[in-house]
Design a protein around this motif. Structure first.
Motif, PDB file in Angstrom:
ATOM      1  N   ARG A   4       0.830  -1.194   0.000  1.00  0.00           N
ATOM      2  CA  ARG A   4       0.000   0.000   0.000  1.00  0.00           C
ATOM      3  C   ARG A   4       0.872   1.255   0.000  1.00  0.00           C
ATOM      4  O   ARG A   4       0.613   2.219  -0.730  1.00  0.00           O
ATOM      5  N   ALA A   5       1.927   1.246   0.813  1.00  0.00           N
ATOM      6  CA  ALA A   5       2.827   2.400   0.873  1.00  0.00           C
ATOM      7  C   ALA A   5       3.521   2.616  -0.467  1.00  0.00           C
ATOM      8  O   ALA A   5       3.680   3.756  -0.926  1.00  0.00           O
ATOM      9  N   LEU A   6       3.924   1.527  -1.123  1.00  0.00           N
ATOM     10  CA  LEU A   6       4.568   1.635  -2.428  1.00  0.00           C
ATOM     11  C   LEU A   6       3.600   2.190  -3.465  1.00  0.00           C
ATOM     12  O   LEU A   6       3.985   2.981  -4.332  1.00  0.00           O
ATOM     13  N   THR A   7       2.327   1.792  -3.371  1.00  0.00           N
ATOM     14  CA  THR A   7       1.314   2.324  -4.279  1.00  0.00           C
ATOM     15  C   THR A   7       1.168   3.831  -4.109  1.00  0.00           C
ATOM     16  O   THR A   7       1.144   4.581  -5.087  1.00  0.00           O
ATOM     17  N   THR A  50       1.467  -2.357  -8.277  1.00  0.00           N
ATOM     18  CA  THR A  50       1.192  -2.420  -6.839  1.00  0.00           C
ATOM     19  C   THR A  50      -0.235  -2.056  -6.478  1.00  0.00           C
ATOM     20  O   THR A  50      -0.676  -2.326  -5.358  1.00  0.00           O
ATOM     21  N   ALA A  51      -0.976  -1.455  -7.411  1.00  0.00           N
ATOM     22  CA  ALA A  51      -2.342  -1.007  -7.103  1.00  0.00           C
ATOM     23  C   ALA A  51      -3.376  -2.109  -7.251  1.00  0.00           C
ATOM     24  O   ALA A  51      -4.566  -1.874  -7.052  1.00  0.00           O
ATOM     25  N   ARG A  52      -2.944  -3.309  -7.604  1.00  0.00           N
ATOM     26  CA  ARG A  52      -3.899  -4.389  -7.827  1.00  0.00           C
ATOM     27  C   ARG A  52      -4.703  -4.705  -6.569  1.00  0.00           C
ATOM     28  O   ARG A  52      -5.878  -5.056  -6.639  1.00  0.00           O
ATOM     29  N   ASP A  53      -4.078  -4.603  -5.399  1.00  0.00           N
ATOM     30  CA  ASP A  53      -4.759  -4.896  -4.142  1.00  0.00           C
ATOM     31  C   ASP A  53      -4.771  -3.658  -3.253  1.00  0.00           C
ATOM     32  O   ASP A  53      -4.632  -3.746  -2.027  1.00  0.00           O
ATOM     33  N   ALA A  54      -4.949  -2.513  -3.872  1.00  0.00           N
ATOM     34  CA  ALA A  54      -4.816  -1.263  -3.129  1.00  0.00           C
ATOM     35  C   ALA A  54      -6.058  -0.893  -2.335  1.00  0.00           C
ATOM     36  O   ALA A  54      -6.037   0.062  -1.564  1.00  0.00           O
ATOM     37  N   GLY A  55      -7.151  -1.613  -2.502  1.00  0.00           N
ATOM     38  CA  GLY A  55      -8.370  -1.286  -1.781  1.00  0.00           C
ATOM     39  C   GLY A  55      -9.080  -0.097  -2.395  1.00  0.00           C
ATOM     40  O   GLY A  55      -9.305  -0.045  -3.602  1.00  0.00           O
ATOM     41  N   ARG A 173     -13.862  -2.886 -11.447  1.00  0.00           N
ATOM     42  CA  ARG A 173     -13.677  -2.548 -10.030  1.00  0.00           C
ATOM     43  C   ARG A 173     -12.210  -2.727  -9.609  1.00  0.00           C
ATOM     44  O   ARG A 173     -11.916  -3.101  -8.486  1.00  0.00           O
ATOM     45  N   ARG A 174     -11.277  -2.415 -10.523  1.00  0.00           N
ATOM     46  CA  ARG A 174      -9.853  -2.571 -10.250  1.00  0.00           C
ATOM     47  C   ARG A 174      -9.160  -1.215 -10.275  1.00  0.00           C
ATOM     48  O   ARG A 174      -9.233  -0.489 -11.263  1.00  0.00           O
ATOM     49  N   THR A 175      -8.469  -0.923  -9.179  1.00  0.00           N
ATOM     50  CA  THR A 175      -7.748   0.337  -9.089  1.00  0.00           C
ATOM     51  C   THR A 175      -6.614   0.412 -10.094  1.00  0.00           C
ATOM     52  O   THR A 175      -6.325   1.472 -10.662  1.00  0.00           O
TER      53      THR A 175
END
Length: 444
Positions: A4-7, A50-55, A173-175
């Protein structure tokens, strides 16, 4: 937490570097421009991964909104094409003539003519009738004031990008899909800031694929025809869709999509007359730098074979169609037409004789309906390469950018990118062929 921080860092880095490039571009030297763009592209790639699981996409949406706002507010820095759109529109709205029959130089007292690239003052419009209609309506409303004319076309492309993002979010629905399009430096700088109509093309290609996936082939054909009525080579996307439909849906759906699309394109050009097709040839016989055909053209001209070099655009068109068919066949077994359609739409930017950075965006959002494939990344890399190439001085010399750098970026790397794309496409085609052969053997 670490991802998340890397995103967050990557998103902020690409948005900041791209915005800084836009604002500072007139004062940047070659090295500074390339440095900011390189940071932007590297950070963009990291953000996609990295944004694939960014919420929540809130940060990404805010970053996209901010960088698109900068792109609209800042005057176009990298191209005069926007003012060409204005002049062609004004030929209709202000001078009551056709931009397919008359050229901007026929109206020397038009107050906005000096803003258009002087090399195109005697060139008829190469754009499709749908975009000419849009240009005429826009310039009819904005008059002769440069600011509203500029903002109209930049805002139009920003809205097209926003529309693509809405479609992508509703579908995926993917960031990371939002990052893939909305923070791509080519989209931000070459499409929105420079006001290029390729934003409309990529939105139509994406919408056509979504409609085709929903089993509305004739509507999909109409929407893809709209893309071709902005820029005729976008018709490649319809061919890619047809190949997928023949394999997955049958010839009936393919015929309905192609029939509706071709009928719409023919009707659109019939309204404005045959000069609209002929005018495409005014700029269709060029070979641009960073095209795979550039080195061939240079060698032929230097060897005294200029006549043969003149045939390169026609030869490149055959190559483009061949590459489009390869990419469409590579994606024909997928459950939706995204890979086939986006691949075919992207073939022009990879194998055409006259290619520009913004051409690589035609299939970009459509690639994002699924996780980006190798081909999608290669097309994105081509966009980055072209944008970087156009930061270099036009003529190579040791003081400007170095002959070795120039040859690498404009002559060698485009060939490498095309070969990589062809290898990836051919591998998919033969892989599927081997799988079908194995299945037939097992059933036998």
């Amino acid at each position: 937490m670490q991802r998340r921080a890397l995103t967050v860092v990557s998103v902020l880095a690409t948005a900041t570097a791209t915005s800084a490039f836009l604002v500072a571009r007139p004062r940047l030297d070659t090295l500074g421009a390339i440095a900011l763009l390189t940071i932007g592209f590297v950070a963009w790639g990291a953000a996609v991964l990295t944004a694939r699981d960014a919420g929540s996409p809130r940060l990404v949406v805010l970053a996209i909104g901010a960088v698109l706002a900068v792109a609209v507010v800042v005057p176009p820095r990298g191209s005069h094409d926007l003012w060409g759109y204005v002049e062609y529109g004004r030929i209709v709205s202000e001078h009551d003539a056709s931009p397919y029959e008359r050229v901007p130089a026929d109206f020397p007292h038009d107050p906005l003519l000096p803003r258009m690239g002087s090399g195109y003052h005697r060139t008829r419009s190469p754009y499709g009738p749908a975009f000419t209609a849009i240009s005429a309506v826009a310039t009819g409303a904005t008059g002769s004031d440069p600011l509203p004319n500029r903002l109209a076309f930049q805002a139009l492309e920003a809205l097209a990008v926003a529309g693509a993002l809405v479609v992508l979010w509703r579908r995926t629905r993917r960031t990371d899909a939002l990052v893939w399009v909305g923070l791509n430096p080519v989209v931000v700088t070459a499409v929105v800031n420079d006001g290029h109509n390729d934003g409309l093309v990529m939105l139509c290609v994406l919408a056509g694929v979504v409609l085709a996936g929903g089993r509305r082939p004739w509507v999909a054909g109409l929407v893809l025809a709209a893309a071709a009525l902005v820029k005729l080579p976008a018709l490649l996307a319809l061919g890619g869709l047809a190949i997928w439909m023949v394999h997955r849906r049958g010839r009936g759906d393919a015929a309905r999509a192609v029939g509706a699309g071709l009928a719409t394109v023919i009707a659109g050009y019939a309204v404005v007359g045959p000069d609209a097709i002929a005018s495409i040839g005014d700029s269709g016989d060029l070979v641009s730098r960073a095209s795979v055909w550039g080195p061939v053209n240079d060698l032929l001209v230097s060897a005294g074979h200029a006549g043969i070099a003149d045939a390169l655009p026609a030869v490149s068109l055959v190559a483009v169609v061949g590459v489009a068919v390869l990419f469409a066949l590579a994606g024909r077994t997928q459950p939706d037409p995204a890979a086939s359609t986006a691949g075919a739409a992207s073939s022009f930017a990879l194998a055409g004789s006259y290619v520009l950075p913004w051409y690589t965006t035609w299939g970009l959002p459509t690639f994002a309906t699924r996780r980006p494939t190798w081909l999608a990344w290669i097309v994105a890399a081509q966009g980055a390469l072209l944008l970087l190439a156009y930061q270099l001085p036009h003529h190579a010399n040791e003081r400007a950018n170095g002959l070795l750098v120039h040859l690498t970026v404009t002559d060698v790397l485009p060939v490498v990118v095309l070969l990589a794309a062809v290898v990836v496409g051919a591998r998919e085609v033969f892989l599927h062929r081997d799988e079908r052969a194995h299945l037939r053997f097992a059933r036998g």
